[in-house]
Structure formats: C-alpha cells, structure tokens
Design a protein around this motif. Structure first.
Motif, PDB file in Angstrom:
ATOM      1  N   VAL A  47      18.785 -22.010  -2.718  1.00 17.76           N
ATOM      2  CA  VAL A  47      17.038 -21.164  -1.938  1.00 17.76           C
ATOM      3  C   VAL A  47      16.066 -21.346  -2.954  1.00 17.76           C
ATOM      4  N   PRO A  48      15.930 -21.353  -3.561  1.00 14.40           N
ATOM      5  CA  PRO A  48      14.295 -21.788  -4.110  1.00 14.40           C
ATOM      6  C   PRO A  48      14.337 -23.015  -3.880  1.00 14.40           C
ATOM      7  N   ARG A  49      15.346 -24.266  -4.039  1.00 11.38           N
ATOM      8  CA  ARG A  49      14.745 -25.785  -3.591  1.00 11.38           C
ATOM      9  C   ARG A  49      14.671 -25.730  -2.143  1.00 11.38           C
ATOM     10  N   VAL A  50      15.161 -24.699  -1.219  1.00 13.17           N
ATOM     11  CA  VAL A  50      15.012 -25.653   0.073  1.00 13.17           C
ATOM     12  C   VAL A  50      13.412 -24.417   0.875  1.00 13.17           C
ATOM     13  N   ILE A  77      20.376 -14.033  -6.864  1.00  9.80           N
ATOM     14  CA  ILE A  77      19.967 -14.494  -5.548  1.00  9.80           C
ATOM     15  C   ILE A  77      21.299 -14.395  -4.080  1.00  9.80           C
ATOM     16  N   HIS A  78      21.967 -15.826  -4.343  1.00 16.14           N
ATOM     17  CA  HIS A  78      22.911 -15.923  -4.337  1.00 16.14           C
ATOM     18  C   HIS A  78      24.021 -15.190  -3.593  1.00 16.14           C
ATOM     19  N   VAL A  79      24.328 -13.940  -4.652  1.00 15.24           N
ATOM     20  CA  VAL A  79      26.176 -13.266  -4.241  1.00 15.24           C
ATOM     21  C   VAL A  79      25.184 -12.177  -3.438  1.00 15.24           C
ATOM     22  N   HIS A  80      24.157 -11.734  -2.531  1.00 15.78           N
ATOM     23  CA  HIS A  80      24.039 -11.471  -1.231  1.00 15.78           C
ATOM     24  C   HIS A  80      24.308 -12.930  -0.259  1.00 15.78           C
ATOM     25  N   GLY A  82      17.446  -3.908  -2.552  1.00 17.21           N
ATOM     26  CA  GLY A  82      16.965  -5.261  -2.641  1.00 17.21           C
ATOM     27  C   GLY A  82      17.798  -6.547  -3.222  1.00 17.21           C
ATOM     28  N   LEU A  83      16.889  -7.021  -3.649  1.00  7.76           N
ATOM     29  CA  LEU A  83      17.770  -8.652  -4.756  1.00  7.76           C
ATOM     30  C   LEU A  83      18.634  -7.286  -5.884  1.00  7.76           C
ATOM     31  N   THR A 110       0.392  -1.284  -0.065  1.00  7.13           N
ATOM     32  CA  THR A 110      -0.056   0.120   0.216  1.00  7.13           C
ATOM     33  C   THR A 110       0.987   1.073  -0.308  1.00  7.13           C
ATOM     34  N   ASP A 111       2.676   1.138   0.599  1.00  6.23           N
ATOM     35  CA  ASP A 111       3.111   2.130   0.039  1.00  6.23           C
ATOM     36  C   ASP A 111       3.568   2.408  -0.886  1.00  6.23           C
ATOM     37  N   GLY A 112       3.280   2.065  -1.824  1.00  2.14           N
ATOM     38  CA  GLY A 112       3.573   1.822  -3.181  1.00  2.14           C
ATOM     39  C   GLY A 112       4.958   1.321  -3.243  1.00  2.14           C
ATOM     40  N   LEU A 113       5.721   0.006  -2.579  1.00  2.00           N
ATOM     41  CA  LEU A 113       7.119  -1.171  -2.905  1.00  2.00           C
ATOM     42  C   LEU A 113       6.306  -1.507  -3.468  1.00  2.00           C
ATOM     43  N   THR A 114       7.735  -2.392  -4.480  1.00  2.00           N
ATOM     44  CA  THR A 114       7.250  -3.609  -5.583  1.00  2.00           C
ATOM     45  C   THR A 114       8.607  -4.482  -4.920  1.00  2.00           C
ATOM     46  N   GLY A 115       8.613  -6.158  -5.038  1.00  2.00           N
ATOM     47  CA  GLY A 115       9.504  -6.572  -4.192  1.00  2.00           C
ATOM     48  C   GLY A 115       9.421  -7.631  -5.615  1.00  2.00           C
ATOM     49  N   LEU A 116      10.067  -8.615  -5.784  1.00  2.00           N
ATOM     50  CA  LEU A 116      10.381  -9.781  -7.027  1.00  2.00           C
ATOM     51  C   LEU A 116      10.779 -10.874  -6.593  1.00  2.00           C
ATOM     52  N   GLY A 117      10.463 -11.693  -6.212  1.00  2.00           N
ATOM     53  CA  GLY A 117      11.094 -13.066  -6.031  1.00  2.00           C
ATOM     54  C   GLY A 117      10.928 -14.557  -6.612  1.00  2.00           C
ATOM     55  N   PHE A 118      12.125 -15.446  -6.659  1.00  2.00           N
ATOM     56  CA  PHE A 118      12.271 -16.353  -7.596  1.00  2.00           C
ATOM     57  C   PHE A 118      11.867 -18.260  -7.413  1.00  2.00           C
TER      58      PHE A 118
END
Length: 372
Positions: free
Chosen positions: A279-282, A310-313, A352-353, A47-55
């Motif tokens: 990350v995606p598998r666990v 993802i994993h670089v982070h 983020g990512l 609602t604050d206008g933030l967006t997040g992307l995951g996969f």
C-alpha cells in the motif's frame, strides 16, 4: 455543507529496529544493514471532529522527500469533503504532476490516502475491512523478521519455533547468498526443524539472474515451499513469468513496484502466482484496490508486503484467502497490538484501521507540521 477537512498534521519518524538486519542485498554489497524504518504519518481532522491516521514508510532513504512532497500538496485537502477520496486523490496527483505518478510522489500521497480511508471507516463505525466488504475475519500470517541472513542458522531455527509457538502459521527465510549451496543448507535445516507440514517460504530479494533462479527453483522443489519470492530483478516481469510457468513452486513478487501500471504488467504476463503489492509503495489504498481487483480477475493469490497493520484489512477483503506478513518493526509506533492465534491474524474490531500513535512515539519524531 457537510463535513470538511479542517487540518492535516504530517510527521516524520525514525523507528529503530531491535537489531540490524541483512538480506541478499546486504550480503552482496548493494546495501548496508537495515537499522531503522522511516515513517511518514498523516493525521487528518474534520470539522465534525473525526480523525484519521495514515502512514507510509521508507527504508534507508527517501522519507524526507516524501515529507517534503506531502507538505507541498497537503493544503489542497483543506475544505474538501473527506469522503470524496477518489476525487481528492486525483487532485493531489495533479498538484504534483510534474514529478510523476510513481515513486516518492505517490508514496507521499499514500499516507494521506490511508488517513482518508481511516476517516471514512470511522464515520461508518466499522473496521476498514468491513467497510470494504470483508470475506473473512482473520487472515493467514507468516513471519519474516526471524529469518534474515545476519542471524546464524541456530538462531533462525529458534525464532521460527518461537513464532509457531506464538500462533503464527508460516515461516519465511532469506536466501540469495553468494554461495547458493549455503542457501540450500540453510533451507534444509529450517525445513527439518519445523517439519514438512509447516508452510515455508524463501525470499531472494532480487538476487539471481534467470539461470541461477531456475537452478535454485529446481533444486528447491523437494522442500514443498509455498513460494519463492523475488528471485529476479523486480522489473523483470518476463523472467518471473518464465519461472512461474516452468517451476512447480509458485513465484511471489511485486513488493518493489511503485505504480499501478507496473503491477498490471506483472499481472498481464502472469509473472507472479502470489502478487505482493504494498500500500505505501503503490501510493495508498485507492490504487491498491485497483490492483487487487485486476489480480482477482486473473485468478491470482495476493500476499501484500510488510505493514501488516494496514494489510490485515485489505487481505481480509480480498476474495481469495491471503497471507499477511508478520514483521513487528512498526509496532512500537502504535498503541494497539494485532491478535494472532491458530496461524491467523485477526482483523481488529475497532473502527477504521484501529490504530493510534503510541504515547512515546514522539521520541522518534524528526519533523512535523500542522496545516490549517
């Protein structure tokens, strides 16, 4: 009331590979060559206008099941505070409790969980690594995509040389052919080509039984490998532990395990010198962080599998200097590119990512739904 989750958009994409690849599982008839990667995406808007992307992702089968499960549990996100990631994760687990806490059920949650962490880091105005507490701004990187078994040895050598020229720090090749002598000839040729000083790994993709793995490991000691990866069935924690205790060459495994308890068992038995959670598998970043804390407590190295985006982070936030796997298969899906130089991959400085879907990603989309 504060910020709340306003909508969730899920997508299923089939991203084609530039050419089909084969590893030991293909060479021994267990699988067909890999031609594309299926990706489950999750875009969360607040609602604050933030967006997040995951996969999340699958190879060969399973993404339709992930998409279906994510679609069923995603309505539980609406109205939640996106910063309460732990509580949300537990709620989603219980929403799908009847199908368990591993495999497809939690891999579907991985895309959601990654998107929530992306939102949280963006709210802080920090790259995810900085939000978690980075130990370094870059991580060691090795290439895998040039070393698959369908490629003749001259091509493998050429692609290894190009990877090193492009700034990648190490090379991994696939082994596990029916004739182990062919593997050793291939390994010797690559070692001679890249020189003794270049980090070199091999990956058997669960091909061998215990005696065969020990035999290969003993012969391969002369090549000074960084590790031998997945020499045994992924769930043979005792066998991996025996190899790790016997061989001078380190053992790497863990990428195929799909729950925290599976990886904890591997840690407890010291079945890996290099632990390779995915990350995606666990099931997402939330369970991954539990695994990483236990791995560090056990003084293990960590080299997370695939999804370098993802994993670089997470590798940068691990106390011990980690390796990240360079496989460019998902790159076409995203508008941004990772920077590699001097053998290391730099953590993006974007919040983020640091990822957005590419403008032409829609051509690979098989399904999508928006939940409000």
């Amino acid at each position: 009331m504060g910020d709340r989750i306003a909508s969730v958009r899920l997508g299923h994409y089939a991203v084609p590979l530039a050419f089909a690849v084969s590893d030991a599982k293909v060479a021994t008839g267990r699988q067909r060559p890999l031609t594309h990667i299926d990706v489950l995406t999750c875009e969360i808007t607040t609602t604050d206008g933030l967006t997040g992307l995951g996969f999340s992702y699958t190879t060969r089968a399973g993404c339709r099941a992930q998409f279906a499960h994510a679609k069923e549990v995603a309505p539980n996100l609406l109205g939640e505070d996106p910063s309460d990631i732990g509580r949300i994760y537990e709620r989603l687990l219980w929403a799908g409790a009847s199908v368990g806490r591993s495999g497809v059920a939690t891999q579907a949650l991985a895309a959601i969980d990654v998107a929530l962490w992306d939102v949280k880091a963006k709210r802080a105005g920090l790259p995810l690594a900085k939000l978690l507490g980075a130990h370094r701004d870059s991580v060691r990187v090795y290439n895998t995509s040039g070393g698959y078994l369908q490629a003749p040895i001259e091509e493998v050598k050429e692609r290894a040389a190009q990877s090193l020229k492009d700034g990648i720090g190490g090379i991994k090749i696939k082994v596990g052919q029916p004739d182990m002598r062919a593997d050793l000839r291939r390994l010797a040729a690559v070692r001679e080509h890249i020189g003794d000083g270049t980090p070199l790994m091999v990956d058997a993709n669960q091909q061998w039984d215990r005696p065969s793995a020990l035999r290969f490991g003993r012969v391969a000691e002369e090549f000074g490998l960084v590790w031998i990866e997945e020499p045994l069935d992924a769930y043979d924690a005792e066998g991996h532990a025996r190899l790790a205790a016997t061989l001078d060459t380190p053992i790497a495994t863990g990428e195929m395990l799909t729950s925290v308890p599976d990886l904890v068992r591997l840690i407890d038995l010291r079945g890996a010198d290099f632990l390779q959670p995915d990350v995606p598998r666990v099931g997402g970043i939330t369970p991954y962080l539990r695994i990483a804390a236990l791995a560090d407590h056990a003084h293990l190295q960590v080299a997370p599998h695939f999804v370098m985006e993802i994993h670089v982070h997470l590798a940068a936030a691990y106390p011990r200097d980690s390796w990240v796997e360079h496989i460019e298969w998902l790159s076409p899906l995203f508008a941004e590119r990772l920077t590699i130089e001097d053998g290391r991959m730099r953590v993006p400085d974007r919040p983020g990512l640091g990822l957005t879907l590419a403008g032409d990603a829609a051509k690979w989309r098989l399904d999508d739904i928006e939940i409000r």
